[in-house]
Design an enzyme around this catalytic site. Structure first.
Site, PDB file in Angstrom:
ATOM      1  N   SER A 200      -7.787  -0.464  -6.990  1.00 59.32           N
ATOM      2  CA  SER A 200      -7.292   0.849  -6.602  1.00 59.32           C
ATOM      3  C   SER A 200      -8.284   1.946  -7.017  1.00 59.32           C
ATOM      4  O   SER A 200      -9.426   1.943  -6.566  1.00 59.32           O
ATOM      5  CB  SER A 200      -5.898   1.067  -7.196  1.00 59.32           C
ATOM      6  OG  SER A 200      -5.264   2.185  -6.616  1.00 59.32           O
ATOM      7  N   ASP A 294       0.094  -2.177   2.021  1.00 53.00           N
ATOM      8  CA  ASP A 294      -0.533  -1.234   1.100  1.00 53.00           C
ATOM      9  C   ASP A 294      -1.008  -0.002   1.865  1.00 53.00           C
ATOM     10  O   ASP A 294      -1.716  -0.145   2.868  1.00 53.00           O
ATOM     11  CB  ASP A 294      -1.724  -1.912   0.414  1.00 53.00           C
ATOM     12  CG  ASP A 294      -2.383  -1.057  -0.656  1.00 53.00           C
ATOM     13  OD1 ASP A 294      -2.018   0.126  -0.810  1.00 53.00           O
ATOM     14  OD2 ASP A 294      -3.269  -1.580  -1.352  1.00 53.00           O
ATOM     15  N   HIS A 324       0.443  -3.198  -2.890  1.00 53.96           N
ATOM     16  CA  HIS A 324      -0.506  -2.600  -3.821  1.00 53.96           C
ATOM     17  C   HIS A 324      -0.102  -2.973  -5.250  1.00 53.96           C
ATOM     18  O   HIS A 324       1.070  -2.944  -5.599  1.00 53.96           O
ATOM     19  CB  HIS A 324      -0.470  -1.073  -3.659  1.00 53.96           C
ATOM     20  CG  HIS A 324      -1.582  -0.371  -4.371  1.00 53.96           C
ATOM     21  ND1 HIS A 324      -2.814  -0.180  -3.799  1.00 53.96           N
ATOM     22  CD2 HIS A 324      -1.643   0.174  -5.612  1.00 53.96           C
ATOM     23  CE1 HIS A 324      -3.593   0.476  -4.645  1.00 53.96           C
ATOM     24  NE2 HIS A 324      -2.912   0.699  -5.752  1.00 53.96           N
TER      25      HIS A 324
END
Length: 354
Positions: A200, A294, A324
């Site tokens: 991320s 995601d 995610h």
């Protein structure tokens, strides 16, 4: 045991963990039946049944949401929830908390070595939107990567917003890589066998570090980018398709962008949005993993495609049933564990080639 990453779960969360452990052991036949009730995305991917439950929990149980009422509460909650869902690993031969003395200032980190004979080193940057997350929240994730790859890990606690806005996290991350290069021989590691990795926001930082050190004498042998955020200048279809209900939300991403940036112009800076770099040629090989459900899926795939077009060798792991954050969810589903195993293989290949 690393003191900096140790977490003591409160009793209610210990009970929740026990329930998760029991549920995660459901037979494949039961898992297959439950999966029929799971949502399907526009590409035909079906959400993993365990993660269906997690997404429902994050929607209706405030403590499961990524962001709470305050930043401090959110940071503490993410550390605890990550520990509750963490895979268990035995003690490593080396679990060393240290403070790196860098040009950017002191940067805390924890160094892990499974058996004291690491085959390469992973410099790891945690996710959390540049606002939350820590080496605590990602302790189990980096251990899983170490086990999967045989490499040592240096987990970096870069500065977070809003206390430290862009480019503080970038400065710390670049400095941490260069520190690792300088210290590698002392740790029994060939500096040419260092991987930059992150998930991320950490995937963003790993990509940025790979770009920023492109002219150094020593560069990463691989960039491992796990559902990275790589372009905050515009939104793609996946952020609208998964705007709510799948743990990370569009509102979260808006908040993270606004909290991280120092000015509105930052979004076009390649250190903020690495996809916007003038050139991606000459960068290290990349392994890019994205989740099917995601908001960041499409930009991760676009970055992988842009790297490949620039002549970079890229492997893409499109993990359809995941949301995610699945790097931290190996306890819950074999799909996440299988993807982590593929990350480990990519690291092994890169280290061997170096």
């Amino acid at each position: 045991m690393s003191r900096a990453t140790a977490v003591k779960l409160p009793v209610p969360m210990k009970i929740q963990r026990s329930v998760l452990l029991a549920t995660a052991k459901m037979p494949n036949a039961v898992r297959a039946r439950l999966s029929r009730l799971a949502p399907v995305n526009a590409d035909g991917d079906r959400l993993d049944p365990m993660l269906t439950a997690i997404t429902l929990a994050s929607k209706y149980i405030p403590s499961f949401a990524l962001m709470g009422k305050t930043v401090e509460e959110s940071r503490r909650s993410l550390d605890l929830n990550s520990a509750m869902m963490a895979e268990s690993f035995g003690p490593f031969a080396v679990e060393e908390d240290l403070v790196m003395d860098t040009a950017a200032g002191p940067v805390p980190a924890t160094r892990y070595s499974l058996d004291g004979n690491g085959r390469g080193l992973i410099v790891f940057y945690h996710g959390g939107g540049f606002v939350v997350g820590s080496r605590v929240s990602h302790d189990s994730a980096v251990r899983a990567l170490a086990v999967a790859s045989g490499a040592d890990v240096l987990a970096v606690d870069y500065r977070l917003a809003p206390e430290h806005r862009f480019p503080a996290a970038v400065d710390d991350s670049v400095a941490a890589f260069r520190y690792a290069v300088a210290k590698a021989a002392d740790w029994g590691i060939d500096p040419n066998q260092i991987v930059v990795a992150g998930d991320s926001a950490g995937g963003n930082l790993a990509a940025v570090v790979a770009q920023q050190v492109r002219g150094d004498d020593v560069v990463p042998c691989l960039q491992l980018l796990v559902y990275p955020v790589v372009d905050m200048s515009r939104k793609r279809p996946s952020i609208h398709e998964f705007s709510t209900g799948f743990f990370l939300t569009e509102a979260d991403m808006d908040y993270f962008r606004e909290t991280y940036q120092s000015s509105a112009d930052d979004v076009s800076d390649p250190r903020f949005s690495p996809l916007l770099a003038e050139s991606l040629s000459g960068l290290p090989d990349a392994h890019v993993a994205v989740a099917g459900f995601d908001p960041l899926r499409d930009e991760g795939l676009e970055y992988a495609d842009a790297l490949e077009k620039a002549g970079v060798s890229v492997t893409v792991d499109r993990v359809g049933p995941m949301i995610h954050g699945f790097l931290n969810m190996g306890l819950l589903t074999p799909v996440a564990r299988d993807s982590i195993a593929r990350m480990g293989e990519a690291i092994k290949r890169a280290v061997a080639a170096a």
